[in-house]
Scaffold this motif. Structure first.
Motif, PDB file in Angstrom:
ATOM      1  N   ALA A  27       0.960  -1.266   0.130  1.00 39.28           N
ATOM      2  CA  ALA A  27      -0.089  -0.066  -0.051  1.00 39.28           C
ATOM      3  C   ALA A  27       0.822   1.216  -0.051  1.00 39.28           C
ATOM      4  CB  ALA A  27      -1.071  -0.016   1.381  1.00 39.28           C
ATOM      5  N   HIS A  28       1.844   1.227   0.766  1.00 34.98           N
ATOM      6  CA  HIS A  28       2.863   2.534   0.849  1.00 34.98           C
ATOM      7  C   HIS A  28       3.534   2.712  -0.600  1.00 34.98           C
ATOM      8  CE1 HIS A  28       5.633   5.442   2.622  1.00 34.98           C
ATOM      9  NE2 HIS A  28       6.472   4.575   2.057  1.00 34.98           N
ATOM     10  N   ALA A  29       3.897   1.666  -1.186  1.00 39.57           N
ATOM     11  CA  ALA A  29       4.720   1.600  -2.605  1.00 39.57           C
ATOM     12  C   ALA A  29       3.424   2.458  -3.550  1.00 39.57           C
ATOM     13  CB  ALA A  29       4.890   0.383  -2.962  1.00 39.57           C
ATOM     14  N   THR A  30       2.395   1.793  -3.597  1.00 39.16           N
ATOM     15  CA  THR A  30       1.270   2.336  -4.188  1.00 39.16           C
ATOM     16  C   THR A  30       1.050   3.808  -4.057  1.00 39.16           C
ATOM     17  OG1 THR A  30       0.327   0.124  -4.606  1.00 39.16           O
ATOM     18  CG2 THR A  30      -1.040   1.912  -5.236  1.00 39.16           C
ATOM     19  N   LEU A  31       0.940   4.139  -2.883  1.00 43.11           N
ATOM     20  CA  LEU A  31       0.948   5.614  -2.428  1.00 43.11           C
ATOM     21  C   LEU A  31       1.908   6.375  -2.891  1.00 43.11           C
ATOM     22  CD1 LEU A  31      -1.059   7.117  -0.752  1.00 43.11           C
ATOM     23  CD2 LEU A  31       0.334   6.962   1.033  1.00 43.11           C
ATOM     24  N   VAL A  32       3.018   6.016  -2.613  1.00 42.98           N
ATOM     25  CA  VAL A  32       4.018   6.813  -3.155  1.00 42.98           C
ATOM     26  C   VAL A  32       4.352   7.112  -4.648  1.00 42.98           C
ATOM     27  CG1 VAL A  32       6.894   6.868  -3.442  1.00 42.98           C
ATOM     28  CG2 VAL A  32       5.792   6.394  -1.034  1.00 42.98           C
ATOM     29  N   LYS A  33       4.041   6.111  -5.348  1.00 45.15           N
ATOM     30  CA  LYS A  33       3.997   5.822  -6.880  1.00 45.15           C
ATOM     31  C   LYS A  33       2.799   6.970  -7.413  1.00 45.15           C
ATOM     32  CE  LYS A  33       5.669   1.516  -7.648  1.00 45.15           C
ATOM     33  NZ  LYS A  33       5.450   0.105  -8.301  1.00 45.15           N
ATOM     34  N   ARG A  34       1.891   7.096  -6.911  1.00 42.59           N
ATOM     35  CA  ARG A  34       0.867   8.083  -7.110  1.00 42.59           C
ATOM     36  C   ARG A  34       1.012   9.504  -6.782  1.00 42.59           C
ATOM     37  NH1 ARG A  34      -5.082   4.931  -7.533  1.00 42.59           N
ATOM     38  NH2 ARG A  34      -4.083   2.891  -8.410  1.00 42.59           N
ATOM     39  N   LEU A  35       1.434   9.502  -5.460  1.00 40.08           N
ATOM     40  CA  LEU A  35       1.642  10.963  -5.055  1.00 40.08           C
ATOM     41  C   LEU A  35       2.940  11.677  -5.423  1.00 40.08           C
ATOM     42  CD1 LEU A  35      -0.052  10.535  -1.740  1.00 40.08           C
ATOM     43  CD2 LEU A  35      -1.034  11.483  -3.597  1.00 40.08           C
ATOM     44  N   ASP A  36       3.994  10.932  -5.778  1.00 35.10           N
ATOM     45  CA  ASP A  36       5.033  11.358  -6.506  1.00 35.10           C
ATOM     46  C   ASP A  36       5.684  12.428  -5.339  1.00 35.10           C
ATOM     47  OD1 ASP A  36       7.269  11.324  -8.101  1.00 35.10           O
ATOM     48  OD2 ASP A  36       6.434  12.401  -9.519  1.00 35.10           O
ATOM     49  N   LYS A  37       5.543  13.711  -5.757  1.00 36.02           N
ATOM     50  CA  LYS A  37       6.451  14.849  -4.984  1.00 36.02           C
ATOM     51  C   LYS A  37       5.621  15.267  -3.854  1.00 36.02           C
ATOM     52  CE  LYS A  37       8.764  16.328  -9.072  1.00 36.02           C
ATOM     53  NZ  LYS A  37       9.060  17.447 -10.053  1.00 36.02           N
ATOM     54  N   ILE A  38       4.099  14.901  -3.672  1.00 38.12           N
ATOM     55  CA  ILE A  38       3.548  15.656  -2.717  1.00 38.12           C
ATOM     56  C   ILE A  38       3.703  14.788  -1.502  1.00 38.12           C
ATOM     57  CG2 ILE A  38       1.089  15.433  -1.634  1.00 38.12           C
ATOM     58  CD1 ILE A  38       0.204  15.648  -4.774  1.00 38.12           C
ATOM     59  N   ILE A  39       4.190  13.570  -1.549  1.00 40.52           N
ATOM     60  CA  ILE A  39       4.663  12.669  -0.617  1.00 40.52           C
ATOM     61  C   ILE A  39       6.088  13.236   0.281  1.00 40.52           C
ATOM     62  CG2 ILE A  39       6.072  10.897  -1.461  1.00 40.52           C
ATOM     63  CD1 ILE A  39       3.470   9.816   0.688  1.00 40.52           C
ATOM     64  N   ALA A  40       6.676  14.069  -0.444  1.00 39.73           N
ATOM     65  CA  ALA A  40       7.772  14.778   0.002  1.00 39.73           C
ATOM     66  C   ALA A  40       7.593  15.472   1.710  1.00 39.73           C
ATOM     67  CB  ALA A  40       8.500  15.888  -0.773  1.00 39.73           C
ATOM     68  N   LEU A  41       6.533  15.940   1.607  1.00 41.84           N
ATOM     69  CA  LEU A  41       6.026  16.716   2.833  1.00 41.84           C
ATOM     70  C   LEU A  41       5.926  15.742   4.028  1.00 41.84           C
ATOM     71  CD1 LEU A  41       3.141  18.947   1.327  1.00 41.84           C
ATOM     72  CD2 LEU A  41       5.172  19.644   1.938  1.00 41.84           C
ATOM     73  N   TYR A  42       5.699  14.498   3.746  1.00 41.95           N
ATOM     74  CA  TYR A  42       5.492  13.436   4.868  1.00 41.95           C
ATOM     75  C   TYR A  42       6.710  12.592   5.046  1.00 41.95           C
ATOM     76  CZ  TYR A  42       0.902  15.448   4.558  1.00 41.95           C
ATOM     77  OH  TYR A  42      -0.134  16.172   4.322  1.00 41.95           O
TER      78      TYR A  42
END
Length: 52
Positions: A27-42
């Protein structure tokens, strides 16, 4: 969902059951792939779960 994910991911990443840990990582891998740069905040909050 994104603001709550770091806490959930950290808790699920150390679960006793292998299936839960594996599903969390998928689930984490899928989330990172979809959110790309937005995940950088977290990333700082997620770092603990990644190094366990």
């Amino acid at each position: 969902m994104l603001p709550f994910w770091p806490r959930r991911c950290s808790a699920l990443a150390i679960d006793m059951k292998h299936r839960v840990r594996e599903a969390t990582q998928l689930a984490h891998a899928t989330l990172v792939k979809r959110l790309d740069k937005i995940i950088a905040l977290y990333l700082k909050q997620l770092a603990g779960a990644c190094f366990i």
